[in-house]
Design an enzyme around this catalytic site. Structure first.
Site, PDB file in Angstrom:
ATOM      1  N   ASP A  94       0.850  -1.192   0.000  1.00 39.68           N
ATOM      2  CA  ASP A  94       0.000   0.000   0.000  1.00 39.68           C
ATOM      3  C   ASP A  94       0.886   1.241   0.000  1.00 39.68           C
ATOM      4  O   ASP A  94       1.673   1.455   0.931  1.00 39.68           O
ATOM      5  CB  ASP A  94      -0.894  -0.022   1.237  1.00 39.68           C
ATOM      6  CG  ASP A  94      -2.045   0.963   1.158  1.00 39.68           C
ATOM      7  OD1 ASP A  94      -2.161   1.662   0.133  1.00 39.68           O
ATOM      8  OD2 ASP A  94      -2.828   1.037   2.120  1.00 39.68           O
ATOM      9  N   ASP A 139      -2.920   2.466  -5.996  1.00 36.42           N
ATOM     10  CA  ASP A 139      -1.898   2.548  -4.956  1.00 36.42           C
ATOM     11  C   ASP A 139      -1.809   1.335  -4.042  1.00 36.42           C
ATOM     12  O   ASP A 139      -1.068   1.365  -3.057  1.00 36.42           O
ATOM     13  CB  ASP A 139      -2.130   3.799  -4.099  1.00 36.42           C
ATOM     14  CG  ASP A 139      -3.504   3.807  -3.432  1.00 36.42           C
ATOM     15  OD1 ASP A 139      -4.386   3.044  -3.851  1.00 36.42           O
ATOM     16  OD2 ASP A 139      -3.691   4.588  -2.467  1.00 36.42           O
ATOM     17  N   GLU A 140      -2.519   0.244  -4.339  1.00 38.65           N
ATOM     18  CA  GLU A 140      -2.378  -0.934  -3.488  1.00 38.65           C
ATOM     19  C   GLU A 140      -2.651  -2.206  -4.272  1.00 38.65           C
ATOM     20  O   GLU A 140      -3.388  -2.214  -5.250  1.00 38.65           O
ATOM     21  CB  GLU A 140      -3.286  -0.863  -2.255  1.00 38.65           C
ATOM     22  CG  GLU A 140      -4.759  -0.829  -2.553  1.00 38.65           C
ATOM     23  CD  GLU A 140      -5.596  -0.879  -1.280  1.00 38.65           C
ATOM     24  OE1 GLU A 140      -5.263  -1.666  -0.369  1.00 38.65           O
ATOM     25  OE2 GLU A 140      -6.591  -0.136  -1.212  1.00 38.65           O
TER      26      GLU A 140
END
Length: 356
Positions: free
Chosen positions: A10, A104-105
């Site tokens: 993350d 983003d993860e």
């Protein structure tokens, strides 16, 4: 049965961190990415802003009231996507089992890819270091034997940290948490659980599956399992891998011919390293350029036999690049990809046959 090795990666305050990276004047200040006026909503908040209660998805007027010094920045999704692609290229060098949840993860299953003597914890640390070196941004990681626990673990040492939950630690870790901290249990469901006298993971574990299904339907079966730190969901890649690529958006556009070859070299090396790690070979090479006016151009060539070395991969990319130089205008993005992938390794001494 061997326990799985799952990493949840993350990026820390991703959009806001990109803005602070690119504008030194924003560093150390409370930053919100989103619209500042009218019905604007916060898309992301820096850690400095979060200290004032500014969170994503809250109205901008509320965010401004909580933090009068808040600096609003308009989102630049093209930049975020480019950085996300950089990160994804790094992850692809470790495993083909990548399940992205957003820009983003992502989850990574590295169970089968780990070399003897190497742990998932070591790989997570290495991946985070490489992301920081390549992008200037930090990432946090959670490592465990299932997706549910890996995601919980990634929040445990944020920002710029990592945490591991081993198989014998899972049940005890879960029982101490408030149900509202469980991934998959939102505020409304947490309130319903609280209304039933269920406040912690231990409370949830004490319920029968029949009881939970009665009140929450199919989701009740999921709650019953995660209360016991069980989650058998596989890491599912977003699509069948068709290519391996790497690209970079430049702070200053490329104009001089030598710059193109210099900037192309690390991209070629990254793609080739990924192909070798994954044990695949490709028959098609694609070059991608995006100009200052945002016009995008791609050039590709294919062959009957796979590319068999980094030298030949480089030669192929240079042959695609040469006719495009010098550029009529600056180039803001450069990328290269290897596609038409085959799972069998290229035999030593095999004729290249590329562009012949």
């Amino acid at each position: 049965m061997e326990a799985r090795k799952i990493i949840h990666l993350d990026m820390d305050a991703f959009y806001a961190s990109v803005e602070q990276r690119d504008d030194p004047a924003l560093r150390g200040r409370p930053v919100a990415v989103g619209g500042a006026l009218g019905r604007g909503v916060v898309a992301a908040a820096s850690y400095e802003a979060r200290q004032f209660g500014v969170r994503s998805a809250i109205p901008s007027v509320t965010a401004r009231r909580r933090c009068p010094e808040l600096v609003f920045v308009k989102p630049r999704f093209e930049v975020y996507k480019a950085v996300s692609a950089q990160v994804r290229a790094i992850l692809a060098e470790y495993t083909p089992l990548i399940e992205p949840l957003s820009l983003d993860e992502a989850y990574l299953d590295v169970t089968q890819q780990l070399p003897p003597g190497t742990t998932a914890t070591q790989w997570a640390r290495e991946i985070r270091a490489r992301i920081r070196a390549a992008t200037g941004l930090t990432a946090s990681a959670g490592i465990s034997y299932n997706k549910f626990l890996a995601k919980l673990a990634s929040d445990y040492r944020k920002p710029d940290g990592q945490f591991v939950i081993r198989p014998h630690e899972g049940p005890a870790f879960v029982e101490a948490l408030a149900v509202g901290q469980f991934h998959g249990i939102g505020p409304a469901t947490a309130a319903r659980l609280n209304g039933l006298g269920i406040f912690t993971g231990l409370d949830l574990r004490q319920q029968t599956e029949a009881f939970l299904r009665q009140h929450f339907g199919k989701a009740g079966g999921y709650y019953y399992a995660i209360a016991r730190a069980q989650d058998h969901r596989p890491v599912v890649p977003d699509r069948v891998r068709k290519s391996i690529g790497s690209e970079t958006t430049f702070a200053q556009s490329l104009t001089a011919e030598p710059e193109f070859y210099e900037r192309l070299a690390p991209l070629l090396a990254s793609v080739w390293a990924s192909a070798e790690r994954l044990g695949v070979a490709g028959r098609s090479v694609t070059l991608k350029l995006k100009y200052d006016n945002f016009q995008q151009l791609t050039r590709s060539r294919s062959a009957a036999a796979p590319v068999r070395s980094l030298a030949h991969f480089t030669q192929a990319a240079h042959e695609l690049l040469a006719p495009l130089l010098p550029p009529a205008q600056g180039v803001r993005l450069l990328g290269v990809a290897l596609s038409s992938l085959e799972g069998e390794a290229v035999q030593a001494g095999q004729q290249l046959g590329l562009f012949e």
